[in-house]
Design a protein around this motif. Structure first.
Motif, short mmCIF file in Angstrom:
data_model
loop_
_atom_site.label_atom_id
_atom_site.label_comp_id
_atom_site.label_asym_id
_atom_site.label_seq_id
_atom_site.Cartn_x
_atom_site.Cartn_y
_atom_site.Cartn_z
N VAL A 1 0.86 -1.19 0.00
CA VAL A 1 0.00 0.00 0.00
C VAL A 1 0.88 1.23 0.00
CG1 VAL A 1 -1.82 1.26 1.17
CG2 VAL A 1 -1.81 -1.24 1.24
N PHE A 2 0.71 2.04 -1.02
CA PHE A 2 1.54 3.23 -1.24
C PHE A 2 0.62 4.44 -1.17
CE2 PHE A 2 3.30 6.43 -4.11
CZ PHE A 2 4.66 6.41 -3.85
N GLN A 3 0.91 5.40 -0.28
CA GLN A 3 0.03 6.57 -0.06
C GLN A 3 0.82 7.86 -0.19
OE1 GLN A 3 -2.89 4.45 3.27
NE2 GLN A 3 -1.30 5.82 3.95
N ARG A 4 0.26 8.82 -0.89
CA ARG A 4 0.89 10.12 -1.02
C ARG A 4 -0.16 11.22 -1.11
NH1 ARG A 4 4.46 7.23 0.18
NH2 ARG A 4 6.58 7.10 -0.65
N GLU A 5 0.28 12.44 -0.85
CA GLU A 5 -0.58 13.61 -1.07
C GLU A 5 -0.30 14.18 -2.45
OE1 GLU A 5 -1.58 18.04 0.85
OE2 GLU A 5 0.09 16.85 1.63
N GLY A 6 -1.35 14.53 -3.17
CA GLY A 6 -1.20 15.08 -4.51
C GLY A 6 -1.06 16.58 -4.52
N HIS A 7 -1.16 17.15 -5.71
CA HIS A 7 -0.96 18.59 -5.89
C HIS A 7 -2.20 19.28 -6.45
CE1 HIS A 7 3.49 18.38 -5.26
NE2 HIS A 7 3.28 17.13 -5.65
N THR A 8 -3.29 18.54 -6.62
CA THR A 8 -4.52 19.12 -7.17
C THR A 8 -5.68 18.80 -6.24
OG1 THR A 8 -5.21 17.16 -8.45
CG2 THR A 8 -3.59 18.63 -9.47
N ASP A 9 -6.88 19.15 -6.68
CA ASP A 9 -8.07 18.91 -5.87
C ASP A 9 -8.70 17.55 -6.14
OD1 ASP A 9 -9.03 19.33 -8.41
OD2 ASP A 9 -10.47 20.88 -7.86
N GLN A 10 -7.96 16.67 -6.84
CA GLN A 10 -8.50 15.36 -7.20
C GLN A 10 -7.85 14.24 -6.37
OE1 GLN A 10 -10.89 14.71 -10.11
NE2 GLN A 10 -11.25 16.75 -9.27
N ASN A 11 -8.68 13.26 -5.99
CA ASN A 11 -8.20 12.04 -5.34
C ASN A 11 -8.08 10.95 -6.40
OD1 ASN A 11 -8.58 12.91 -2.39
ND2 ASN A 11 -10.63 13.23 -3.24
N CYS A 12 -7.25 9.96 -6.12
CA CYS A 12 -7.09 8.88 -7.09
C CYS A 12 -6.73 7.58 -6.39
CB CYS A 12 -6.00 9.24 -8.11
SG CYS A 12 -5.97 8.16 -9.55
N LEU A 13 -7.29 6.51 -6.94
CA LEU A 13 -6.98 5.16 -6.48
C LEU A 13 -6.53 4.34 -7.68
CD1 LEU A 13 -7.27 2.60 -4.51
CD2 LEU A 13 -9.55 2.37 -5.54
N ARG A 14 -5.49 3.56 -7.48
CA ARG A 14 -5.05 2.61 -8.50
C ARG A 14 -4.68 1.31 -7.80
NH1 ARG A 14 -0.90 3.10 -13.58
NH2 ARG A 14 -0.35 0.89 -13.71
N ILE A 15 -5.23 0.19 -8.28
CA ILE A 15 -4.90 -1.13 -7.75
C ILE A 15 -4.39 -1.99 -8.89
CG2 ILE A 15 -5.71 -3.15 -6.48
CD1 ILE A 15 -7.98 -1.49 -5.37
N ASP A 16 -3.16 -2.48 -8.75
CA ASP A 16 -2.55 -3.35 -9.74
C ASP A 16 -2.41 -4.76 -9.15
OD1 ASP A 16 -2.17 -0.80 -10.81
OD2 ASP A 16 -0.29 -1.37 -11.79
N TYR A 17 -3.15 -5.72 -9.72
CA TYR A 17 -3.03 -7.12 -9.31
C TYR A 17 -2.00 -7.80 -10.21
CZ TYR A 17 -7.34 -6.96 -6.52
OH TYR A 17 -8.30 -6.69 -5.57
N GLN A 18 -0.99 -8.42 -9.62
CA GLN A 18 -0.04 -9.19 -10.40
C GLN A 18 -0.62 -10.58 -10.67
OE1 GLN A 18 4.00 -9.14 -8.95
NE2 GLN A 18 4.23 -6.97 -9.47
N VAL A 19 -0.86 -10.86 -11.93
CA VAL A 19 -1.49 -12.12 -12.33
C VAL A 19 -0.47 -13.24 -12.38
CG1 VAL A 19 -2.84 -13.25 -14.14
CG2 VAL A 19 -3.20 -10.83 -13.64
N GLY A 20 0.75 -12.92 -12.79
CA GLY A 20 1.79 -13.93 -12.89
C GLY A 20 2.75 -13.62 -14.00
N PRO A 21 3.69 -14.52 -14.30
CA PRO A 21 4.62 -14.31 -15.41
C PRO A 21 3.85 -14.15 -16.73
CG PRO A 21 5.34 -16.12 -14.01
CD PRO A 21 3.96 -15.77 -13.58
N SER A 22 4.38 -13.31 -17.60
CA SER A 22 3.63 -12.94 -18.80
C SER A 22 3.91 -13.87 -19.97
CB SER A 22 3.95 -11.49 -19.19
OG SER A 22 3.08 -11.06 -20.20
N ASP A 23 3.66 -15.18 -19.78
CA ASP A 23 3.70 -16.07 -20.93
C ASP A 23 2.47 -15.78 -21.77
OD1 ASP A 23 1.48 -18.17 -20.20
OD2 ASP A 23 2.67 -17.87 -18.39
N VAL A 24 2.48 -16.27 -23.01
CA VAL A 24 1.43 -15.87 -23.94
C VAL A 24 0.04 -16.30 -23.47
CG1 VAL A 24 1.66 -17.93 -25.42
CG2 VAL A 24 0.81 -15.79 -26.39
N ARG A 25 -0.08 -17.46 -22.84
CA ARG A 25 -1.40 -17.92 -22.41
C ARG A 25 -1.94 -17.05 -21.26
NH1 ARG A 25 -3.35 -22.96 -23.91
NH2 ARG A 25 -5.35 -23.53 -22.94
N THR A 26 -1.07 -16.73 -20.29
CA THR A 26 -1.49 -15.88 -19.18
C THR A 26 -1.82 -14.48 -19.69
OG1 THR A 26 -0.05 -17.12 -17.68
CG2 THR A 26 -0.82 -14.95 -16.93
#
Length: 939
Positions: A723-748
């Motif tokens: 979990v990475f948290q920071r204060e921004g520079h504008t009046d907007q909030n933002c959320l981003r969630i990145d799920y690591q699915v696994g190694p990037s072989d062609v089938r995955t």
């Protein structure tokens, strides 16, 4: 919906605002017809198009908004997407399109509203039927009105800190008080608060009449079939006469004074903007006389106004153009100023008006008009034909504005220009018809624009200040553009044999001769690998400065090359520099030689300072852009072992000197490896010669390609959550969630893409449409190096990031069950849409060269990677992919990024990454590339 497009109040650089397809009649067949209800239709059949598309242009826009309901046209645009009597399910239109590899959008301009979609060919009949119901039986259900008002308001909120939108609205507010353009076109929760259902319905009934609408459809289906589809589906739009409306041509009152507007921007901008009210150009738009003004004043070559301003140290950029809509027109000039230019802005303004005076004094520059005509014809014959929504939007808008007869030929229609039309245009380029904007931090302001809060001041200066503008003269040496030497006189084709021509410690060269497009063009790609290019903020900054410096110094001859259909680019990357030259083969090698010679040529101190300040401004201003962009940059700092953010570039730019840059260039080119691909209308000898030109110009020692920089990407341990948290520079909030699915072989990788496409509408509908969290909502899949990811993102001006996280996680938790319950037919439709995406044909020599370059150097020479991905998609089973969704969501191997609005309440939980350097040191990073072969085939 796409935000309202900027109207003619903003300049259209180098050309007027006419859009049109660039296909020739022999390559794409057209049919024009008018239905019995009055709907005008343009049909286009092309067996080579990758997808089908349609667009409806309606001849009413924001200028018809009632004074007490500003944003009504835009609000109606939103409401028409919701549901109709035949398809009453909420958002079923977008769900259908996405399930078949398509999308839809719309925009409200000042004088028209455009709705459009594109979709796989097999889905076109039903897509057209659903589209037609927008205009036949919209429910305009007021149960959803407040939700769509909130969506319109969110769309406005995301732009309130955007200087482009702020300046556009400020300009509108300074027009004649009784002019319809002096209004707030987007609308917000206040301007739409009192709009009643009957007002919305009355607006629809008044203007959405088939005789006030034009439809364009493009598909690989035949014209007879397309006509039958359209007649059956759109004949039901009720006939009737639209309510008349128009706008006066004059937007400003004439004032014998300098109208000076000083504006305080959000970002650290320095600009001088001139807006000039000119006679309406629409009646003679097809003669293209307005194009000449943009070509002349927007010139960047030797002897140009911009070149002179740069030599004086006053400017870094200049764009100019004339454009408008069916009712009114304007000419605009925007000059990017240096700090010295801000102080001497009056001198810059006088030089701009002096150029206007030159245009009035000189005869009509017919040679520029002839050049524009020649280039339009070359572009029409040899450039790739537009596809999808780009093509149909242009067709529908052109049919509405210029009539069915010329709808597909607007760009290449150059009616004989009338001298009196040109004289009337340039005669209007006087200060009495102008607004002059000085945009810079620290200027004096005394009032605020009400909708965006833009701080500004307005005063009228008469007497000497006005007379100096009116009588300004250009210094010797500033002139109209010289005839363009790069416009080809011959377009002969040489007789595809892609091969690896050369591979040694210093060069890897691939070559392909075009046998598909048969165009007299080439695309030359040379990546200069250097271990000195990246690794530290200082190295990254100097590499960027060097690339920008070369572009700046080459501008005087690269600009006429650009106008003549050639393009050159020198872009920095982590690995080094990427040099590309594309365009007509007769001239491309001349341009390449000029660029190569400059690589080790003299460095201009004044150009360096302009580039350094521009880069410094960009880095400083980056955090003030959209919050999701800033958060994504912070995310890369965590995910990539060595990544330099714009924040880190600021001190490097501040400290950089010309001597530093010269030393860095020496280190950059001490040892290099050239990765090159030359493709198009050229021989193998030409390809060898192209690389030799660059090789000799650099004079480097050879470097093995394996010694160049390779990004290393974070690989989390199974079940690890960061979990990475920071204060921004504008009046907007933002959320981003990145799920690591696994190694990037062609089938995955293909499984993740299928998951992303299947679930994006569900996430969007829940987060944006139902919960109204914000205008920007996104989900999808991506791979970075050999790590495959699913990403979910929300930007909001109303909900804090921790609330966004709780809501998003609740939605994400429901997605495995949603995916598992997909009807098999829908799963198959999504699979097929991904396959069709990969079957899309490359449309130009430059596109194909880019594809080959990527395959050669990013995919380890696997030129069959597209076929591998299609095979993997066909082999996937729904249960297998559903299991991957469940494992990914429940496994929670993920990174959660939260950005809170500036000055907002602190996070309630501690930050999981207080020290990025310590985090990077403690985690595993991989430099492996993705697998582009099927797992059972090896690689």
């Amino acid at each position: 919906m796409t935000p309202l497009r900027a109207p003619a109040l903003l300049a259209l650089a180098l050309s007027c605002c006419l859009l049109a397809p660039s296909a020739t009649a022999a390559e794409r067949s057209y049919r024009k017809l008018t239905l019995e209800n009055g709907l005008r239709v343009v049909l286009a059949s092309d067996p080579e198009v990758n997808e089908s598309a349609a667009s409806m242009a309606v001849g009413v826009g924001a200028n018809a908004d009632p004074e007490d309901a500003q944003g009504l046209a835009h609000f109606l645009e939103h409401m028409l997407f919701l549901a109709n009597e035949k398809y009453p399910e909420l958002n079923s239109y977008s769900e259908f399109l996405q399930a078949h590899g398509g999308f839809s959008n719309a925009y409200t301009a000042q004088d028209l509203t455009n709705f459009h979609f594109q979709v796989g060919h097999d889905a076109l009949p039903e897509a057209l039927d659903r589209f037609a119901q927008f205009f036949i039986s919209p429910t305009l259900d007021y149960a959803y009105a407040q939700r769509e008002v909130a969506a319109v308001n969110s769309e406005h909120q995301k732009n309130t800190m955007d200087d482009t939108w702020r300046l556009m609205q400020l300009t509108r507010s300074l027009l004649r008080p009784d002019h319809p353009a002096n209004a707030f076109s987007t609308g917000n929760s206040e301007t739409l608060a009192k709009v009643k259902e009957e007002t919305l319905r009355a607006f629809f009934q008044a203007y959405y009449k088939p005789s006030n609408m034009t439809l364009a459809v493009l598909s690989r289906r035949g014209l007879d079939e397309l006509e039958a589809l359209v007649r059956e589906r759109f004949a039901g739009i009720p006939a009737g006469e639209p309510k008349p409306w128009s706008c006066p041509a004059d937007q400003l009152d004439e004032v014998e004074a300098l109208r000076l507007i000083q504006v305080e921007p959000i970002k650290d901008l320095r600009q001088l903007r001139i807006f000039v009210d000119i006679p309406n150009q629409h009646p003679h738009a097809l003669s293209k006389v307005a194009t000449v003004v943009g070509m002349a004043m927007g010139d960047e070559g030797k002897g140009s106004l911009l070149s002179h301003l740069k030599k004086l140290g006053l400017a870094t950029s200049l764009s100019a153009g004339a454009g408008g809509n069916r009712f009114y027109s304007s000419c605009s000039v925007t000059v990017g100023l240096t700090p010295a230019g801000v102080k001497r802005w009056r001198e810059v303004a006088e030089l701009c008006f002096a150029y206007f005076n030159l245009l009035r004094e000189q005869p009509f520059p017919r040679y520029l008009w002839e050049e524009a005509k020649t280039l339009a014809e070359l572009d029409d014959r040899y450039s790739p034909k537009p596809e999808g929504t780009n093509a149909v939007i242009a067709l529908a808008n052109n049919a509405l504005s210029f009539g069915l007869d010329v709808a597909e030929r607007v760009a290449v229609t150059f009616q004989e220009p009338k001298l009196e039309d040109y004289r009337e245009l340039v005669a209007a380029l006087e200060p009495k018809n102008a607004l002059v904007f000085l945009v810079a931090k620290g200027v004096e302001t005394d009032r605020s624009e009400p909708y965006y809060g833009t701080r500004y001041s307005l005063r009228e200066e008469k007497g000497e200040a006005y007379e100096r503008l009116r009588e300004a003269k250009l210094p010797e040496g500033v002139r109209l553009p010289a005839p363009n030497p790069f416009i080809p006189k011959h377009t002969r084709l040489v007789p595809e044999q892609p091969v690896l021509l050369r591979q040694d410690p210093g060069v890897t060269l691939y070559y392909g001769q075009d046998l598909e497009f048969r165009r007299p063009k080439v695309s030359l790609h040379v990546r200069i690998l250097s271990p000195a290019a990246y690794g530290t903020p200082r190295a990254a900054a100097l590499t960027r400065l060097y690339a920008a410096m070369l572009q700046e110094q080459l501008n005087e001859f690269s600009y006429p090359a650009l106008v003549a259909g050639l393009s050159t680019s020198l872009q920095p990357s982590r690995k080094g520099l990427v040099l590309t030259v594309s365009g007509y083969s007769e001239s491309a090698f001349t341009l390449l030689a000029m660029v190569a010679k400059a690589l080790r040529g003299p460095l201009d101190p004044e150009a360096f300072e302009r580039v350094r300040l521009r880069a410094l401004d960009g880095a400083k201003n980056f955090p003030l852009g959209q919050a999701y962009g800033y958060l994504s940059e912070l995310a890369r700092k965590l995910v990539v072992r060595v990544h330099v953010t714009p924040d880190e570039l600021v001190p490097a730019y501040e400290a950089a000197t010309l001597e530093d840059l010269d030393r860095h260039r020496t280190a950059l080119f001490a040892k290099t490896h050239l990765q090159a691909l030359c493709y198009g209308n050229l021989t193998a000898a030409d390809a060898r010669r192209a690389v030799k030109i660059v090789e000799e110009a650099l004079g480097s020692e050879p470097l093995p390609a394996s010694a160049a920089y390779e990004a290393e990407v974070l690989r989390l341990a199974p079940g690890e959550e960061v979990v990475f948290q920071r204060e921004g520079h504008t009046d907007q909030n933002c959320l981003r969630i990145d799920y690591q699915v696994g190694p990037s072989d062609v089938r995955t990788r293909m499984s993740a893409e299928l998951i992303g496409r299947a679930l994006r509408n569900a996430f969007y509908t829940e987060m944006r449409t139902k919960q109204k969290l914000g205008y920007i909502v996104f989900s999808g899949s991506y791979n970075r190096k050999n790590v495959q990811n699913l990403v979910f993102l929300i930007q909001s001006g109303t909900h804090d990031p921790e609330d966004l996280r709780a809501r998003a996680e609740a939605c994400i938790a429901s997605l495995p069950d949603l995916f598992a319950s997909l009807p098999p037919a829908q799963f198959e439709a999504i699979r097929q849409s991904l396959i069709e995406d990969r079957k899309k044909k490359l449309k130009s020599i430059a596109e194909k060269a880019g594809f080959f370059f990527d395959a050669a150097f990013e995919k380890d020479g696997n030129f069959g990677w597209i076929e591998d991905e299609i095979a993997a998609l066909r082999a996937l089973e729904q249960k297998e992919v559903a299991r991957l969704v469940q494992e990914t969501v429940e496994g929670k191997t993920r990174l959660v990024f939260l950005l809170r609005a500036k000055g907002s309440a602190p996070f309630t939980k501690p930050d999981g990454v207080p020290d990025v350097a310590a985090f990077v040191k403690a985690h595993t990073y991989t430099a492996e590339k993705p697998g582009y072969a099927l797992p059972d085939e090896g690689h």
